[in-house]
Design a protein around this motif. Structure first.
Motif, PDB file in Angstrom:
ATOM      1  N   VAL A  80      -6.342  -0.474  -7.047  1.00  0.00           N
ATOM      2  CA  VAL A  80      -6.514  -1.644  -7.355  1.00  0.00           C
ATOM      3  C   VAL A  80      -6.570  -1.687  -4.757  1.00  0.00           C
ATOM      4  CG1 VAL A  80      -6.118  -3.475  -8.832  1.00  0.00           C
ATOM      5  CG2 VAL A  80      -4.573  -2.072  -7.570  1.00  0.00           C
ATOM      6  N   GLN A  81      -6.164  -0.665  -4.887  1.00  0.00           N
ATOM      7  CA  GLN A  81      -5.847  -0.761  -2.631  1.00  0.00           C
ATOM      8  C   GLN A  81      -6.499  -1.364  -2.247  1.00  0.00           C
ATOM      9  OE1 GLN A  81      -2.499   0.937  -1.484  1.00  0.00           O
ATOM     10  NE2 GLN A  81      -2.523   1.628  -3.306  1.00  0.00           N
ATOM     11  N   GLY A  82      -6.337  -2.110  -1.417  1.00  0.00           N
ATOM     12  CA  GLY A  82      -7.010  -2.512  -0.621  1.00  0.00           C
ATOM     13  C   GLY A  82      -6.353  -4.160  -0.389  1.00  0.00           C
ATOM     14  N   THR A  83      -6.904  -5.019   0.631  1.00  0.00           N
ATOM     15  CA  THR A  83      -7.205  -6.793   1.074  1.00  0.00           C
ATOM     16  C   THR A  83      -8.310  -7.235   0.531  1.00  0.00           C
ATOM     17  OG1 THR A  83      -6.365  -5.377   3.101  1.00  0.00           O
ATOM     18  CG2 THR A  83      -6.875  -7.543   2.722  1.00  0.00           C
ATOM     19  N   TRP A  84      -7.864  -8.717  -0.352  1.00  0.00           N
ATOM     20  CA  TRP A  84      -8.196  -8.678  -1.051  1.00  0.00           C
ATOM     21  C   TRP A  84      -8.549  -9.954  -0.918  1.00  0.00           C
ATOM     22  CZ3 TRP A  84     -12.646  -6.321  -4.330  1.00  0.00           C
ATOM     23  CH2 TRP A  84     -11.996  -3.939  -4.083  1.00  0.00           C
ATOM     24  N   TRP A 134      -4.541 -10.915  -0.812  1.00  0.00           N
ATOM     25  CA  TRP A 134      -3.846  -9.522  -1.970  1.00  0.00           C
ATOM     26  C   TRP A 134      -3.762  -8.856  -1.276  1.00  0.00           C
ATOM     27  CZ3 TRP A 134      -3.324 -11.182  -7.551  1.00  0.00           C
ATOM     28  CH2 TRP A 134      -3.066 -12.409  -8.175  1.00  0.00           C
ATOM     29  N   VAL A 135      -2.970  -8.497  -0.557  1.00  0.00           N
ATOM     30  CA  VAL A 135      -2.801  -7.057  -0.151  1.00  0.00           C
ATOM     31  C   VAL A 135      -2.017  -5.559  -0.830  1.00  0.00           C
ATOM     32  CG1 VAL A 135      -2.443  -5.359   2.332  1.00  0.00           C
ATOM     33  CG2 VAL A 135      -3.102  -8.024   2.106  1.00  0.00           C
ATOM     34  N   PHE A 136      -2.663  -5.059  -1.642  1.00  0.00           N
ATOM     35  CA  PHE A 136      -2.515  -4.245  -2.720  1.00  0.00           C
ATOM     36  C   PHE A 136      -2.470  -2.863  -1.178  1.00  0.00           C
ATOM     37  CE2 PHE A 136      -4.111  -6.366  -5.608  1.00  0.00           C
ATOM     38  CZ  PHE A 136      -3.692  -6.154  -5.999  1.00  0.00           C
ATOM     39  N   GLN A 137      -0.895  -2.425  -1.012  1.00  0.00           N
ATOM     40  CA  GLN A 137      -0.921  -1.013  -0.091  1.00  0.00           C
ATOM     41  C   GLN A 137       0.594  -0.856  -0.292  1.00  0.00           C
ATOM     42  OE1 GLN A 137      -0.465  -2.076   3.506  1.00  0.00           O
ATOM     43  NE2 GLN A 137      -1.115   0.425   5.096  1.00  0.00           N
ATOM     44  N   ASP A 192       1.480  -0.547 -16.296  1.00  0.00           N
ATOM     45  CA  ASP A 192       1.514  -0.670 -17.612  1.00  0.00           C
ATOM     46  C   ASP A 192       0.241  -0.122 -18.364  1.00  0.00           C
ATOM     47  OD1 ASP A 192       3.748   0.388 -18.994  1.00  0.00           O
ATOM     48  OD2 ASP A 192       4.577  -2.188 -19.705  1.00  0.00           O
ATOM     49  N   ASN A 193       0.280   0.594 -19.384  1.00  0.00           N
ATOM     50  CA  ASN A 193      -0.322   0.135 -20.674  1.00  0.00           C
ATOM     51  C   ASN A 193      -1.621  -0.404 -20.001  1.00  0.00           C
ATOM     52  OD1 ASN A 193       1.051   1.892 -22.559  1.00  0.00           O
ATOM     53  ND2 ASN A 193       2.099  -0.510 -22.047  1.00  0.00           N
ATOM     54  N   GLY A 194      -2.183   0.538 -18.570  1.00  0.00           N
ATOM     55  CA  GLY A 194      -3.595   0.335 -18.185  1.00  0.00           C
ATOM     56  C   GLY A 194      -3.750  -1.573 -17.616  1.00  0.00           C
ATOM     57  N   LYS A 195      -2.598  -1.817 -17.156  1.00  0.00           N
ATOM     58  CA  LYS A 195      -2.611  -3.169 -16.548  1.00  0.00           C
ATOM     59  C   LYS A 195      -2.035  -3.550 -15.762  1.00  0.00           C
ATOM     60  CE  LYS A 195      -2.956  -5.508 -21.377  1.00  0.00           C
ATOM     61  NZ  LYS A 195      -4.694  -5.940 -21.510  1.00  0.00           N
ATOM     62  N   LEU A 196      -1.868  -4.187 -14.117  1.00  0.00           N
ATOM     63  CA  LEU A 196      -1.380  -4.572 -13.231  1.00  0.00           C
ATOM     64  C   LEU A 196      -0.064  -5.831 -13.451  1.00  0.00           C
ATOM     65  CD1 LEU A 196      -1.465  -4.444 -10.210  1.00  0.00           C
ATOM     66  CD2 LEU A 196      -2.747  -6.327 -10.329  1.00  0.00           C
ATOM     67  N   ASP A 240     -17.409  -1.904  -5.162  1.00  0.00           N
ATOM     68  CA  ASP A 240     -16.579  -1.585  -4.020  1.00  0.00           C
ATOM     69  C   ASP A 240     -16.245  -2.769  -2.981  1.00  0.00           C
ATOM     70  OD1 ASP A 240     -16.911   1.074  -4.035  1.00  0.00           O
ATOM     71  OD2 ASP A 240     -19.179   0.391  -2.610  1.00  0.00           O
ATOM     72  N   LYS A 241     -16.659  -4.065  -3.294  1.00  0.00           N
ATOM     73  CA  LYS A 241     -16.730  -5.406  -3.038  1.00  0.00           C
ATOM     74  C   LYS A 241     -16.229  -6.212  -3.338  1.00  0.00           C
ATOM     75  CE  LYS A 241     -20.802  -4.508  -0.022  1.00  0.00           C
ATOM     76  NZ  LYS A 241     -22.088  -4.708   0.825  1.00  0.00           N
ATOM     77  N   THR A 242     -15.998  -6.241  -5.044  1.00  0.00           N
ATOM     78  CA  THR A 242     -15.520  -7.570  -5.603  1.00  0.00           C
ATOM     79  C   THR A 242     -14.853  -6.534  -7.061  1.00  0.00           C
ATOM     80  OG1 THR A 242     -17.110  -7.291  -6.929  1.00  0.00           O
ATOM     81  CG2 THR A 242     -18.219  -8.481  -5.467  1.00  0.00           C
ATOM     82  N   MET A 243     -13.712  -7.683  -7.314  1.00  0.00           N
ATOM     83  CA  MET A 243     -12.713  -7.747  -8.412  1.00  0.00           C
ATOM     84  C   MET A 243     -12.790  -8.931  -8.742  1.00  0.00           C
ATOM     85  SD  MET A 243      -8.900  -5.537  -8.036  1.00  0.00           S
ATOM     86  CE  MET A 243      -8.510  -6.750  -6.909  1.00  0.00           C
TER      87      MET A 243
END
Length: 128
Positions: free
Chosen positions: A32-36, A57-60, A86-90, A110-113
């Motif tokens: 999930v790394q990056g800025t969303w 949301w910034v994951f870094q 944890d167990n495949g969940k954030l 690459d562009k959406t989540m």
């Protein structure tokens, strides 16, 4: 007169609809790394109403910072907190209290989540 059982039809339908929004297992924090930019949320996949959002949301480096959170006519940034897979969940800890918010990954490119919260609500992001 023949009796027709609907149980097999309901079972098949439930298997199909369950796979439409199947969770994708997260392997590491890098997934999930990056800025969303959070565009909007929905209460469920079938909900028509969307709630527009302004936060990012910034994951870094194993930490998440939620920025630009609207509150009382202004915006603020949340302090960074460590997140984990944890167990495949954030898992994102609550700020200022005990416990975690848990999210499943529904879809990502690459562009959406799209993340799904523990109560079925959906979060739609665009990569910045």
């Amino acid at each position: 007169m023949k009796k027709i059982s609907l149980a097999p039809a309901f079972l098949a339908l439930s298997l199909f609809t369950g796979s439409v929004l199947a969770d994708i297992e997260l392997k590491s924090v890098d997934d999930v790394q990056g800025t969303w930019k959070l565009q909007y949320t929905k209460q469920s996949a079938s909900a028509k109403e969307t709630i527009q959002r302004e936060d990012t949301w910034v994951f870094q480096g194993g930490k998440i910072t939620i920025r630009n959170i609207p509150r009382e006519g202004a915006h603020y940034d949340q302090q960074p907190v460590n997140y984990e897979i944890d167990n495949g969940k954030l898992k994102i800890p609550y700020v200022g209290r005990s416990g975690f918010d848990t999210f499943s990954l529904v879809e990502k490119d690459d562009k959406t989540m799209t993340l799904k919260g523990k109560f079925g609500e959906l979060y739609y992001f665009n990569k910045k």
